[in-house]
Design an enzyme around this catalytic site. Structure first.
Site, PDB file in Angstrom:
ATOM      1  N   LEU A  23       0.820  -1.215   0.000  1.00  0.00           N
ATOM      2  CA  LEU A  23       0.000   0.000   0.000  1.00  0.00           C
ATOM      3  C   LEU A  23       0.853   1.263   0.000  1.00  0.00           C
ATOM      4  O   LEU A  23       0.401   2.316  -0.420  1.00  0.00           O
ATOM      5  CB  LEU A  23      -0.937   0.020   1.215  1.00  0.00           C
ATOM      6  CG  LEU A  23      -1.995  -1.071   1.259  1.00  0.00           C
ATOM      7  CD1 LEU A  23      -2.743  -1.031   2.589  1.00  0.00           C
ATOM      8  CD2 LEU A  23      -2.959  -0.931   0.097  1.00  0.00           C
ATOM      9  N   GLY A  24       2.056   1.181   0.524  1.00  0.00           N
ATOM     10  CA  GLY A  24       2.917   2.358   0.594  1.00  0.00           C
ATOM     11  C   GLY A  24       4.046   2.126   1.570  1.00  0.00           C
ATOM     12  O   GLY A  24       4.236   1.035   2.083  1.00  0.00           O
ATOM     13  N   GLY A  26       7.420   4.430   3.900  1.00  0.00           N
ATOM     14  CA  GLY A  26       8.168   5.650   4.180  1.00  0.00           C
ATOM     15  C   GLY A  26       9.489   5.307   4.829  1.00  0.00           C
ATOM     16  O   GLY A  26      10.012   4.208   4.666  1.00  0.00           O
ATOM     17  N   GLY A  27       9.989   6.254   5.601  1.00  0.00           N
ATOM     18  CA  GLY A  27      11.285   6.086   6.236  1.00  0.00           C
ATOM     19  C   GLY A  27      11.294   5.064   7.354  1.00  0.00           C
ATOM     20  O   GLY A  27      12.324   4.469   7.641  1.00  0.00           O
ATOM     21  N   VAL A  31       4.068  -0.706   4.192  1.00  0.00           N
ATOM     22  CA  VAL A  31       2.699  -1.068   4.548  1.00  0.00           C
ATOM     23  C   VAL A  31       2.132  -2.001   3.482  1.00  0.00           C
ATOM     24  O   VAL A  31       2.203  -1.698   2.290  1.00  0.00           O
ATOM     25  CB  VAL A  31       1.819   0.196   4.661  1.00  0.00           C
ATOM     26  CG1 VAL A  31       0.416  -0.170   5.118  1.00  0.00           C
ATOM     27  CG2 VAL A  31       2.447   1.216   5.598  1.00  0.00           C
ATOM     28  N   ASP A 138       2.417  11.053  16.675  1.00  0.00           N
ATOM     29  CA  ASP A 138       2.616  11.188  15.228  1.00  0.00           C
ATOM     30  C   ASP A 138       1.275  11.454  14.529  1.00  0.00           C
ATOM     31  O   ASP A 138       0.937  10.803  13.541  1.00  0.00           O
ATOM     32  CB  ASP A 138       3.293   9.937  14.653  1.00  0.00           C
ATOM     33  CG  ASP A 138       3.959  10.192  13.305  1.00  0.00           C
ATOM     34  OD1 ASP A 138       4.273  11.369  13.004  1.00  0.00           O
ATOM     35  OD2 ASP A 138       4.171   9.224  12.563  1.00  0.00           O
TER      36      ASP A 138
END
Length: 194
Positions: A23-24, A26-27, A31, A138
């Site tokens: 799904l994606g 980042g750092g 996901v 966050d």
């Protein structure tokens, strides 16, 4: 790197989850959408990046995740499970049908009514967690999910769990460590002020 990570995850989770697609990422994590094999439901699995996972005290991370899993509120996306294997550290949450606030904002401005409704939902979810002594750390548009006319807060407290687990590994105190997404941090959080 991500296809290799997905293959590794599929091997680690083969008896529990069927990984459907990424799904994606980042750092901090990647996901994936997956299916819980036993229950036939869709879940989101977040896998810590190998660099981050290498610095995490596994026992401390599991303790923090257990605490976060006790948060049960309709406006908070709960942690369902967590585990590790073959150097991967992961946790799962229910898959929420809908879109993130970030996706919604990309489509254009929200009305005052919609903005107030989102704000009230997020505040109620955060207030419940705060009553239980847990701080998100966050809150950002990517972690606010819009579904069924409500806003729910996702990734609740994972940043704190990671910080506490990493700090414990390094033998440091929690002060002076900044955790979260810089663009959304409070000044105290950016300064690492406990």
């Amino acid at each position: 790197m991500t296809p290799l990570l997905q293959e590794q995850l599929e091997i680690v989770l083969r008896d529990e989850y069927r990984v459907l697609r990424e799904l994606g990422g980042g750092g901090m994590s990647h996901v994936f959408l997956a299916e819980d094999v036993a229950l036939g439901r869709r879940v989101v699995i977040k896998v810590l990046t190998p660099e981050l996972a290498a610095g995490v005290n596994r026992e401390r991370f599991q303790r923090e995740i257990k605490l976060l899993a006790t948060l049960q509120h309709p406006l908070l996306v709960p942690v369902l499970a967590a585990g590790e294997g073959d150097g991967l550290v992961w946790y799962s949450m229910p898959f929420v049908e809908g879109e993130s606030l970030r996706e919604r904002l990309r489509r254009g401005p929200v009305s005052l009514r919609e903005a107030l409704a989102i704000t009230v939902d997020v505040a109620q979810g955060l207030a419940e967690a705060h009553r239980r002594g847990v701080v998100h750390r966050d809150v950002k548009p990517e972690n606010i999910l819009l579904s069924g006319g409500r806003a729910v807060v996702a990734d609740f407290g994972i940043a704190k769990a990671l910080a506490d687990a990493s700090v414990a590994q390094a033998g440091l105190t929690a002060s002076g460590i900044a955790v979260g997404t810089p663009a959304y941090m409070s000044p105290e959080q950016a300064a690492g002020d406990p």
